[in-house]
Design an enzyme around this catalytic site. Structure first.
Site, PDB file in Angstrom:
ATOM      1  N   SER A   1       6.334 -48.822  -3.644  1.00 41.31           N
ATOM      2  CA  SER A   1       4.664 -49.563  -4.383  1.00 41.31           C
ATOM      3  C   SER A   1       4.675 -51.378  -4.842  1.00 41.31           C
ATOM      4  O   SER A   1       3.661 -51.311  -5.745  1.00 41.31           O
ATOM      5  CB  SER A   1       4.165 -48.670  -4.335  1.00 41.31           C
TER       6      SER A   1
ATOM      7  N   GLU B   1      14.119 -40.808   1.584  1.00 39.84           N
ATOM      8  CA  GLU B   1      13.876 -40.611   2.193  1.00 39.84           C
ATOM      9  C   GLU B   1      14.925 -39.395   3.265  1.00 39.84           C
ATOM     10  O   GLU B   1      14.702 -38.740   4.137  1.00 39.84           O
ATOM     11  CB  GLU B   1      13.148 -41.640   3.502  1.00 39.84           C
TER      12      GLU B   1
ATOM     13  N   ASN C   1      13.602 -53.639   1.827  1.00 35.02           N
ATOM     14  CA  ASN C   1      13.643 -51.904   2.713  1.00 35.02           C
ATOM     15  C   ASN C   1      13.022 -52.359   3.961  1.00 35.02           C
ATOM     16  O   ASN C   1      11.817 -51.354   3.717  1.00 35.02           O
ATOM     17  CB  ASN C   1      14.457 -50.646   1.967  1.00 35.02           C
TER      18      ASN C   1
ATOM     19  N   HIS D   1      18.159 -42.677  -0.490  1.00 36.85           N
ATOM     20  CA  HIS D   1      17.338 -42.893  -0.181  1.00 36.85           C
ATOM     21  C   HIS D   1      16.008 -41.382  -0.085  1.00 36.85           C
ATOM     22  O   HIS D   1      16.739 -40.752   0.355  1.00 36.85           O
ATOM     23  CB  HIS D   1      16.364 -44.050   0.760  1.00 36.85           C
TER      24      HIS D   1
ATOM     25  N   GLU E   1      12.956 -45.016  -7.835  1.00 35.80           N
ATOM     26  CA  GLU E   1      12.111 -44.720  -7.221  1.00 35.80           C
ATOM     27  C   GLU E   1      12.196 -43.156  -6.782  1.00 35.80           C
ATOM     28  O   GLU E   1      11.787 -42.354  -6.162  1.00 35.80           O
ATOM     29  CB  GLU E   1      12.478 -44.788  -5.149  1.00 35.80           C
TER      30      GLU E   1
ATOM     31  N   LYS F   1      13.277 -50.365   6.190  1.00 35.88           N
ATOM     32  CA  LYS F   1      13.330 -48.883   6.811  1.00 35.88           C
ATOM     33  C   LYS F   1      13.117 -48.968   8.176  1.00 35.88           C
ATOM     34  O   LYS F   1      13.905 -49.383   9.294  1.00 35.88           O
ATOM     35  CB  LYS F   1      11.795 -47.282   6.788  1.00 35.88           C
TER      36      LYS F   1
HETATM   37  C1  PEP Z   1      11.471 -47.932  -0.131  1.00 33.55           C
HETATM   38  O1  PEP Z   1      11.431 -47.387   0.684  1.00 33.55           O
HETATM   39  O2  PEP Z   1      12.363 -47.541  -1.076  1.00 33.55           O
HETATM   40  C2  PEP Z   1      10.054 -48.418  -1.033  1.00 33.55           C
HETATM   41  C3  PEP Z   1       9.709 -48.274  -2.309  1.00 33.55           C
HETATM   42  O3  PEP Z   1       9.161 -48.807  -0.697  1.00 33.55           O
HETATM   43  P1  PEP Z   1       7.570 -48.851  -0.411  1.00 33.55           P
HETATM   44  O4  PEP Z   1       7.499 -50.436  -1.513  1.00 33.55           O
HETATM   45  O5  PEP Z   1       7.346 -48.875   0.986  1.00 33.55           O
HETATM   46  O6  PEP Z   1       6.746 -47.981  -1.464  1.00 33.55           O
END
Ligand code: PEP
Length: 246
Positions: free
Chosen positions: A208, A95, A9, A93, A164, A11
């Site tokens: 992460s 966000e 992703n 997501h 997530e 973003k």
């Molecule tokens: C994400 O945005 O879906 C995500 C998992 O980000 P990150 O791996 O940076 O935590």
């Protein structure tokens, strides 16, 4: 046996020049035994499609409209995404839930619209830190998934689900493999009650995930892949996770 799926992703990151380097790096790093995809910003979908021609890598978007077409300024429909060859659209997501106030029902409607046009929705669910600390993790993720199950009914088996935990996204904090597995097992049980296909459905972990924690996370019985944010922006980092999934 479910085949692992690793999805990047990006973003709101990238530029034509940077994307060309990243995608060329992925072309060289593959193939992998896992399924692999990148979900890129809308303007870069066509170039991504061209760059990935002839590879195993699929591509998709990070959102889609709940509507098919019409007077929805700024929206992008799954009909258009399908037209561009997208295999996946991330929906829900955290966000988007947080910054764009997307409700559980809107996320479910987006998932339905995606499926209606042959785009597989990657439906994200997850709790905030406050919700986890209040012991609400299960209640929250089950509520988020229930809206999708209710809306998609017999088609629920066609989605990819992503757990997530919000507190782990972009923070460097990762759920332990045991914490993640516990939630994945809850989600699979909920799916099982809704569809006979639950054993074949892929539930990704996101938050992460990096090369050094991927093996332990992906080794859990109900973790079928990863949704990768920050670590998907460098070909070597993303490729290492894809290898770990193989
Ligand atoms: C994400 O945005 O879906 C995500 C998992 O980000 P990150 O791996 O940076 O935590």
């Amino acid at each position: 046996m479910r085949k692992k799926l690793v999805v990047g992703n990006w973003k709101m990151n990238g530029s034509r020049a940077a994307n060309a380097v990243l995608l060329a790096g992925l072309r060289e790093a593959g193939p992998w035994s896992a399924d692999v995809a990148v979900c890129v910003p809308f303007p870069y979908i066509t170039e991504t499609a061209l760059a990935l021609t002839g590879t195993q890598l699929a591509y998709g978007s990070q959102d889609c409209s709940a509507h098919e077409q019409g007077a929805y300024t700024g929206e992008v429909s799954s009909l258009m995404l399908h037209d561009l060859g997208c295999r996946y659209a991330i929906v829900g997501h955290s966000e988007r839930r947080a910054y764009h106030h997307e409700s559980d029902q809107l996320v479910a409607d987006k998932a339905k619209a995606a499926l209606a046009h042959g785009v597989t929705p990657i439906v994200c669910v997850g709790e905030t830190l406050a919700e986890r600390e209040a012991g609400q993790t299960e209640v929250v993720v089950k509520r988020q998934l229930a809206a999708v199950i209710h809306t998609l009914t017999h088609c629920i088996g066609e989605i990819v689900l992503a757990y997530e935990p919000v507190w782990a996204i972009g923070t460097g904090l990762t759920a332990t493999p045991e914490q993640a597995q516990a939630v994945h097992a809850v989600l699979r049980t909920q799916l099982h009650a809704a569809t006979q296909k639950s054993d074949a459905m892929r539930i990704l972990y996101g938050g992460s995930m990096k090369a050094d924690n991927a093996v332990a996370l992906l080794g859990q019985p109900d973790i079928d892949g990863g949704l990768i944010g920050g670590a998907s922006l460098k070909a070597a980092d993303f490729a290492a996770i894809c290898r770990a999934a193989g």
